[in-house]
Design a protein around this motif. Structure first.
Motif, PDB file in Angstrom:
ATOM      1  N   ALA A  21      22.436  54.150  10.280  1.00 29.93           N
ATOM      2  CA  ALA A  21      21.136  53.899  10.907  1.00 29.93           C
ATOM      3  C   ALA A  21      20.300  53.035   9.965  1.00 29.93           C
ATOM      4  CB  ALA A  21      20.436  55.215  11.202  1.00 29.93           C
ATOM      5  N   GLY A  22      19.746  51.962  10.480  1.00 24.61           N
ATOM      6  CA  GLY A  22      18.995  51.027   9.653  1.00 24.61           C
ATOM      7  C   GLY A  22      19.825  49.879   9.138  1.00 24.61           C
TER       8      GLY A  22
ATOM      9  N   GLU B 181       7.253  49.149   7.588  1.00 29.60           N
ATOM     10  CA  GLU B 181       7.302  49.097   6.130  1.00 29.60           C
ATOM     11  C   GLU B 181       7.101  47.677   5.613  1.00 29.60           C
ATOM     12  OE1 GLU B 181      11.075  50.918   5.346  1.00 29.60           O
ATOM     13  OE2 GLU B 181      12.123  48.996   5.191  1.00 29.60           O
TER      14      GLU B 181
ATOM     15  N   ALA C 132      14.026  47.899   6.815  1.00 27.69           N
ATOM     16  CA  ALA C 132      14.643  48.719   7.853  1.00 27.69           C
ATOM     17  C   ALA C 132      13.729  48.893   9.055  1.00 27.69           C
ATOM     18  CB  ALA C 132      15.039  50.087   7.284  1.00 27.69           C
ATOM     19  N   THR C 133      12.415  48.739   8.864  1.00 22.07           N
ATOM     20  CA  THR C 133      11.465  48.872   9.968  1.00 22.07           C
ATOM     21  C   THR C 133      10.380  47.815   9.856  1.00 22.07           C
ATOM     22  OG1 THR C 133       9.911  50.373   8.851  1.00 22.07           O
ATOM     23  CG2 THR C 133      11.812  51.387   9.953  1.00 22.07           C
TER      24      THR C 133
ATOM     25  N   GLN D  43      17.889  49.325   4.082  1.00 18.53           N
ATOM     26  CA  GLN D  43      17.420  50.711   4.048  1.00 18.53           C
ATOM     27  C   GLN D  43      16.779  51.081   2.715  1.00 18.53           C
ATOM     28  OE1 GLN D  43      20.549  49.693   4.881  1.00 18.53           O
ATOM     29  NE2 GLN D  43      21.576  51.181   6.197  1.00 18.53           N
TER      30      GLN D  43
ATOM     31  N   TYR E  63      12.357  48.848   0.672  1.00 18.85           N
ATOM     32  CA  TYR E  63      10.915  49.068   0.623  1.00 18.85           C
ATOM     33  C   TYR E  63      10.447  49.518  -0.760  1.00 18.85           C
ATOM     34  CZ  TYR E  63       6.344  51.183   1.346  1.00 18.85           C
ATOM     35  OH  TYR E  63       5.022  51.520   1.228  1.00 18.85           O
TER      36      TYR E  63
ATOM     37  N   LEU F 169      21.727  48.000  11.016  1.00 17.64           N
ATOM     38  CA  LEU F 169      21.639  47.022  12.104  1.00 17.64           C
ATOM     39  C   LEU F 169      22.946  46.724  12.819  1.00 17.64           C
ATOM     40  CD1 LEU F 169      19.060  44.323  10.962  1.00 17.64           C
ATOM     41  CD2 LEU F 169      18.673  46.520  12.067  1.00 17.64           C
TER      42      LEU F 169
END
Length: 308
Positions: free
Chosen positions: A161-162, A98, A94-95, A70, A73, A164
């Motif tokens: 959240a993030g 990013e 996290a995504t 998280q 980035y 996993l």
């Protein structure tokens, strides 16, 4: 070539257990400093942020990022903008978006970005990959079950959240499967079990296929006590492969196969050094993409509260 001057960001369990010993054993790297909110590397300058570390240690040429995904980035972006090569612990972010942005930034700056998947460097993985290139898989069963209290004591970020949840270890299995299969797979269905008091799943049951109809079944669970399971069973026309212990052991029709004793993280750092020396990057997002697909397509099932 002279040793690559390295800084490490996030001095937690994975850095202490894996990264620091691998760095110390690799003559291609010289660790200069660390940046972490709560810990330092004995005998080296320690800072509380990557910005402070880079400002005070301008000789650093590369950084290894070991903080939770998280928060990765901004740290990676700061390093890339400063012209540093970047090694990212799994998962790389996290995504997907990013990490793709970081990949483009690394290309524009002419520096290396390495999204590492340590389980791909287990001794059995390339042996299985070579076998499946000659003998097509008919069915794949992944059983990845472990005790979260043992492996992640007190690590609350994995339940956010993030973080996993069970996909923190499950993505290791997905990194192996995406490496060894001769064709790309995609998710058909899934069930994700979420404790009522958590924002990340504690278990998942996933069904994948490929363009040829291959059946890939993956079971992930963080509630297993006793013997831990990191197994992949592959049925082919030439026999049944059974990988165990995350890739440390392999059998073909119950006959043990001879494997090397290569350590995953020493292999990762050799690969990172080669990428830097050759001006290349390695950013494969397929394991993270499958996790994202699971969150998008999987049905959510509420289960009992979980307390660490």
């Amino acid at each position: 070539m002279s040793a690559i001057k390295l800084g490490i960001v996030g001095v937690g369990k994975i850095a202490t257990d894996q990264h620091l010993p691998a760095i110390a054993a690799n003559g291609d790297f010289q660790l200069l400093a660390s940046a972490s909110r709560n810990a330092t590397v004995p005998g080296l300058p320690g800072f509380t942020s990557i910005d402070e570390m880079l400002a005070q240690q301008p000789d650093i040429e590369a950084v290894a990022l070991c903080m939770p995904p998280q928060h990765r980035y901004q740290a990676a972006r700061a390093a890339l903008l400063a012209g540093k090569h970047v090694f990212m612990e799994k998962p790389p972010g996290a995504t997907l978006s990013e990490v793709e942005d970081l990949d483009q930034l690394a290309q524009s700056r002419g520096v290396t970005l390495f999204a590492s998947w340590h389980s791909r460097h287990a001794p059995a993985v390339q042996v299985i990959k070579a076998f499946l290139a000659k003998h097509a898989p008919r069915q794949v069963h992944v059983i990845w079950k472990e005790d979260v209290r043992h492996w992640h004591p007190g690590q609350e970020w994995i339940w956010e959240a993030g973080g996993l949840g069970v996909f923190d270890p499950g993505i290791n299995a997905l990194s192996i499967v995406t490496e060894i299969l001769p064709t790309a797979m995609f998710l058909k269905s899934g069930v994700l079990e979420f404790p009522a008091n958590r924002d990340a799943p504690i278990a998942a049951d996933l069904r994948f296929t490929d363009a040829n109809g291959l059946d890939v079944h993956a079971e992930f669970d963080w509630r297993q006590t006793g013997k831990q399971s990191w197994d992949i069973i592959i049925t082919t026309e030439a026999g049944v492969l059974r990988m165990a212990d995350g890739g440390a052991k392999l059998w073909l029709d119950d006959v043990a196969q001879e494997l090397g004793d290569e350590g995953e993280y020493p292999s990762l750092y050799r690969h990172f050094a080669a990428l830097v020396q050759n001006g290349k990057s390695d950013v494969d997002l397929s394991p993270l993409r499958h996790v994202a697909d699971a969150f998008m397509l999987g049905k959510r099932k509420a289960v009992e509260d979980f307390h660490s």
